[in-house]
Design a protein around this motif. Structure first.
Motif, PDB file in Angstrom:
ATOM      1  N   THR A 230       9.065  13.560  -4.897  1.00 33.10           N
ATOM      2  CA  THR A 230       8.202  14.374  -4.055  1.00 33.10           C
ATOM      3  C   THR A 230       6.928  13.766  -3.417  1.00 33.10           C
ATOM      4  O   THR A 230       7.174  12.262  -3.460  1.00 33.10           O
ATOM      5  CB  THR A 230       7.789  15.304  -5.052  1.00 33.10           C
ATOM      6  N   SER A 231       6.551  14.368  -3.034  1.00 36.71           N
ATOM      7  CA  SER A 231       4.944  14.002  -2.271  1.00 36.71           C
ATOM      8  C   SER A 231       4.204  13.452  -3.431  1.00 36.71           C
ATOM      9  O   SER A 231       3.741  12.508  -3.244  1.00 36.71           O
ATOM     10  CB  SER A 231       4.358  14.883  -1.442  1.00 36.71           C
ATOM     11  N   ARG A 232       3.874  13.950  -4.880  1.00 39.42           N
ATOM     12  CA  ARG A 232       3.359  13.926  -5.724  1.00 39.42           C
ATOM     13  C   ARG A 232       3.804  12.406  -5.915  1.00 39.42           C
ATOM     14  O   ARG A 232       2.675  11.772  -6.889  1.00 39.42           O
ATOM     15  CB  ARG A 232       3.220  14.619  -7.197  1.00 39.42           C
ATOM     16  N   CYS A 233       4.961  12.260  -7.005  1.00 40.03           N
ATOM     17  CA  CYS A 233       5.681  10.966  -7.504  1.00 40.03           C
ATOM     18  C   CYS A 233       5.702   9.887  -6.063  1.00 40.03           C
ATOM     19  O   CYS A 233       4.919   8.843  -6.792  1.00 40.03           O
ATOM     20  CB  CYS A 233       6.920  11.701  -7.251  1.00 40.03           C
ATOM     21  N   LEU A 234       5.247  10.211  -4.886  1.00 41.70           N
ATOM     22  CA  LEU A 234       5.139   9.040  -3.763  1.00 41.70           C
ATOM     23  C   LEU A 234       3.723   9.092  -3.912  1.00 41.70           C
ATOM     24  O   LEU A 234       3.666   7.279  -4.045  1.00 41.70           O
ATOM     25  CB  LEU A 234       5.367   9.665  -2.373  1.00 41.70           C
ATOM     26  N   GLU A 235       2.478   9.790  -4.497  1.00 46.72           N
ATOM     27  CA  GLU A 235       1.321   9.584  -4.631  1.00 46.72           C
ATOM     28  C   GLU A 235       0.237   8.734  -5.076  1.00 46.72           C
ATOM     29  O   GLU A 235       0.021   7.418  -5.306  1.00 46.72           O
ATOM     30  CB  GLU A 235       0.996  10.269  -4.018  1.00 46.72           C
ATOM     31  N   LEU A 236       1.697   8.696  -7.078  1.00 49.47           N
ATOM     32  CA  LEU A 236       1.746   8.259  -8.070  1.00 49.47           C
ATOM     33  C   LEU A 236       2.019   6.523  -8.149  1.00 49.47           C
ATOM     34  O   LEU A 236       1.614   5.153  -8.971  1.00 49.47           O
ATOM     35  CB  LEU A 236       1.807   9.056  -9.363  1.00 49.47           C
ATOM     36  N   ALA A 237       3.301   6.236  -7.144  1.00 51.61           N
ATOM     37  CA  ALA A 237       4.031   5.294  -6.814  1.00 51.61           C
ATOM     38  C   ALA A 237       3.307   4.429  -6.470  1.00 51.61           C
ATOM     39  O   ALA A 237       3.082   3.203  -5.877  1.00 51.61           O
ATOM     40  CB  ALA A 237       4.889   5.684  -6.287  1.00 51.61           C
ATOM     41  N   ARG A 238       1.903   4.739  -5.362  1.00 54.63           N
ATOM     42  CA  ARG A 238       1.457   4.405  -4.477  1.00 54.63           C
ATOM     43  C   ARG A 238       0.616   3.312  -5.356  1.00 54.63           C
ATOM     44  O   ARG A 238      -0.210   3.501  -6.154  1.00 54.63           O
ATOM     45  CB  ARG A 238       0.555   4.797  -3.640  1.00 54.63           C
ATOM     46  N   PRO A 239       0.367   1.899  -5.218  1.00 55.92           N
ATOM     47  CA  PRO A 239      -0.923   0.916  -6.252  1.00 55.92           C
ATOM     48  C   PRO A 239      -2.010   0.658  -5.397  1.00 55.92           C
ATOM     49  O   PRO A 239      -2.526   1.448  -3.982  1.00 55.92           O
ATOM     50  CB  PRO A 239       0.262  -1.010  -5.631  1.00 55.92           C
ATOM     51  N   LYS A 240      -2.887   0.384  -6.053  1.00 50.09           N
ATOM     52  CA  LYS A 240      -3.911   0.568  -6.311  1.00 50.09           C
ATOM     53  C   LYS A 240      -4.779  -0.019  -5.279  1.00 50.09           C
ATOM     54  O   LYS A 240      -3.960  -1.513  -5.002  1.00 50.09           O
ATOM     55  CB  LYS A 240      -4.722   0.263  -7.680  1.00 50.09           C
ATOM     56  N   PRO A 241      -5.652  -0.183  -3.988  1.00 48.00           N
ATOM     57  CA  PRO A 241      -5.813  -0.965  -2.870  1.00 48.00           C
ATOM     58  C   PRO A 241      -6.891  -1.842  -3.311  1.00 48.00           C
ATOM     59  O   PRO A 241      -7.574  -1.145  -4.213  1.00 48.00           O
ATOM     60  CB  PRO A 241      -5.783   0.213  -1.802  1.00 48.00           C
ATOM     61  N   VAL A 242      -7.078  -3.076  -2.425  1.00 48.38           N
ATOM     62  CA  VAL A 242      -8.404  -3.518  -2.919  1.00 48.38           C
ATOM     63  C   VAL A 242      -8.940  -3.108  -1.835  1.00 48.38           C
ATOM     64  O   VAL A 242      -9.623  -1.994  -1.124  1.00 48.38           O
ATOM     65  CB  VAL A 242      -8.046  -4.685  -2.200  1.00 48.38           C
ATOM     66  N   VAL A 243     -10.478  -4.134  -1.808  1.00 52.18           N
ATOM     67  CA  VAL A 243     -11.900  -3.003  -1.558  1.00 52.18           C
ATOM     68  C   VAL A 243     -11.600  -3.750   0.419  1.00 52.18           C
ATOM     69  O   VAL A 243     -11.465  -4.419   0.583  1.00 52.18           O
ATOM     70  CB  VAL A 243     -13.032  -3.285  -1.655  1.00 52.18           C
ATOM     71  N   ASP A 244     -11.971  -2.596   1.376  1.00 53.42           N
ATOM     72  CA  ASP A 244     -12.557  -3.060   2.595  1.00 53.42           C
ATOM     73  C   ASP A 244     -12.657  -3.942   2.839  1.00 53.42           C
ATOM     74  O   ASP A 244     -12.116  -5.246   3.719  1.00 53.42           O
ATOM     75  CB  ASP A 244     -13.062  -2.265   3.379  1.00 53.42           C
ATOM     76  N   GLU A 245     -14.036  -5.197   2.061  1.00 52.81           N
ATOM     77  CA  GLU A 245     -14.161  -6.346   2.599  1.00 52.81           C
ATOM     78  C   GLU A 245     -13.350  -7.695   1.570  1.00 52.81           C
ATOM     79  O   GLU A 245     -14.461  -8.351   1.901  1.00 52.81           O
ATOM     80  CB  GLU A 245     -15.668  -6.487   2.461  1.00 52.81           C
ATOM     81  N   TYR A 246     -12.604  -7.001   1.298  1.00 50.29           N
ATOM     82  CA  TYR A 246     -12.028  -8.335  -0.034  1.00 50.29           C
ATOM     83  C   TYR A 246     -11.250  -9.409   1.208  1.00 50.29           C
ATOM     84  O   TYR A 246     -10.109  -8.821   1.906  1.00 50.29           O
ATOM     85  CB  TYR A 246     -10.798  -7.898  -0.723  1.00 50.29           C
ATOM     86  N   LYS A 247     -11.140 -10.500   0.546  1.00 50.14           N
ATOM     87  CA  LYS A 247     -10.737 -11.619   1.020  1.00 50.14           C
ATOM     88  C   LYS A 247      -9.832 -12.075   0.438  1.00 50.14           C
ATOM     89  O   LYS A 247     -10.503 -12.428  -0.569  1.00 50.14           O
ATOM     90  CB  LYS A 247     -11.706 -12.297   1.981  1.00 50.14           C
ATOM     91  N   LEU A 248      -9.013 -12.955   0.409  1.00 53.82           N
ATOM     92  CA  LEU A 248      -7.971 -13.134  -0.044  1.00 53.82           C
ATOM     93  C   LEU A 248      -8.656 -14.743  -0.850  1.00 53.82           C
ATOM     94  O   LEU A 248      -9.281 -15.095  -0.277  1.00 53.82           O
ATOM     95  CB  LEU A 248      -6.970 -13.468   0.352  1.00 53.82           C
ATOM     96  N   PRO A 249      -8.206 -15.020  -2.043  1.00 54.05           N
ATOM     97  CA  PRO A 249      -8.600 -16.898  -2.401  1.00 54.05           C
ATOM     98  C   PRO A 249      -7.681 -17.413  -1.623  1.00 54.05           C
ATOM     99  O   PRO A 249      -6.820 -17.704  -1.264  1.00 54.05           O
ATOM    100  CB  PRO A 249      -7.914 -16.786  -3.736  1.00 54.05           C
ATOM    101  N   ARG A 250      -8.692 -19.184  -0.788  1.00 53.40           N
ATOM    102  CA  ARG A 250      -8.770 -19.866  -0.490  1.00 53.40           C
ATOM    103  C   ARG A 250      -7.407 -20.282  -1.090  1.00 53.40           C
ATOM    104  O   ARG A 250      -7.439 -20.824  -2.238  1.00 53.40           O
ATOM    105  CB  ARG A 250      -9.428 -20.432  -0.258  1.00 53.40           C
TER     106      ARG A 250
END
Length: 315
Positions: A230-250
């Motif tokens: 269901t749509s609710r299960c898909l929403e709960l299964a979505r991983p937590k996103p990062v901040v918009d200005e987040y940069k990956l570590p070098r």
């Protein structure tokens, strides 16, 4: 060659002992192993149980004669004891032997004591105010106690109420209860009682199946396989996103650019990279002009305030 032959004879002897069955004797006959490590051992290896020298003695040393100093040190100590004191038996004052400290001469036995000896031989006198009112050791162990005598009237006297009251033992508290016995007596009715149906039910052990049990994995139905989330299960299964200005570590290592490789240091960087040159401590501590006064200081004059502070305090 002699050492090799000795080792061969010793090995043959050990083999003969082993063949005879005395393995314990063979184990005890082995020399003690050294506990030192190779990095702490000094000098050649010395085997335990031998009387060989660590370093061989030179032939010149064996043929060389002793010096005058060695002959003087080798002389035995002179015995200064004379007469009957020479080679006297030891343990003169040991336990169980008679006292042989010295012998008394016959002249000393017939001599008369001096006045000083008689004064020293007198016993110590008690104090002038001392009164020997009763014999000593009255209360010592093993003697009858003569503290005081009891009168005949006191022996025939009757008991007083206070004496009888003091002679009574201490009574327990009025609320005191004696201790209960360790075992509680069981009544006759309890011994003949029978268990109820409820007690029998509670005392019955829990039934368990002997098997075979269901395997840990079981089959999944076809409807569960064809089901959609269901749509609710898909929403709960979505991983937590990062901040918009987040940069990956070098990465720990990154490539150096070609421009950085061809770059040259500026004059300022060359100036900062030069080490600081300081004078040595010998030149710093030695100052030939430490007590030299400048010509301007010799021609100067003291201000009035300094002259005022330099005057001694009048007392």
């Amino acid at each position: 060659m002699a050492a090799v032959q000795d080792d061969g004879d010793q090995g043959a002897e050990f083999e003969r002992i082993r063949e005879s069955g005395r393995e314990r004797l063979l184990h005890l006959a082995q020399p003690k192993e050294p506990k030192s490590e190779w990095y702490t051992s000094v000098g050649p290896h010395v085997r335990w149980g031998t009387q060989e020298m660590i370093w061989p003695i030179k032939k010149e040393t064996l043929e060389r004669g002793s010096t005058e100093r060695l002959d003087q040190l080798a002389l035995p100590k002179m015995n200064f004891m004379k007469g009957d004191k020479i080679n006297r038996p030891q343990f003169y004052f040991s336990c169980g032997r008679s006292s042989v400290i010295w012998r008394v001469k016959p002249e000393a036995k017939e001599a008369q004591t001096t006045e000083r000896t008689q004064v020293l031989a007198e016993p110590k006198r008690p104090h002038k105010e001392y009164k020997d009112d009763r014999p000593q050791f009255k209360y010592s162990c093993g003697r009858q106690s003569p503290i005081w005598g009891v009168d005949r009237n006191a022996l025939s006297c009757g008991d007083r109420p206070l004496t009888n009251q003091l002679a009574r033992h201490k009574t327990p508290h009025r609320d005191f209860k004696p201790e209960r016995p360790i075992r509680t007596p069981i009544s006759h009715a309890a011994l003949k009682a029978e268990a109820t149906e409820r007690l029998l039910t509670l005392s019955t052990p829990k039934p368990r199946d002997e098997g075979p049990f269901r395997p840990p994995e079981w089959g999944v139905t076809s409807s569960a396989k064809n089901a959609t989330a269901t749509s609710r299960c898909l929403e709960l299964a979505r991983p937590k996103p990062v901040v918009d200005e987040y940069k990956l570590p070098r990465d720990e290592q990154w490539s150096v650019t070609r421009a950085a490789k061809r770059a040259s240091a500026s004059g300022r960087i060359d100036e900062l990279s030069r080490p600081i040159v300081r004078a040595t401590m010998d030149h710093v501590q030695f100052n030939p002009d430490a007590f030299h006064v400048k010509p301007l200081a010799l021609k100067g004059s003291f201000p009035s305030r300094v002259e005022q502070l330099a005057r001694p305090i009048e007392r």
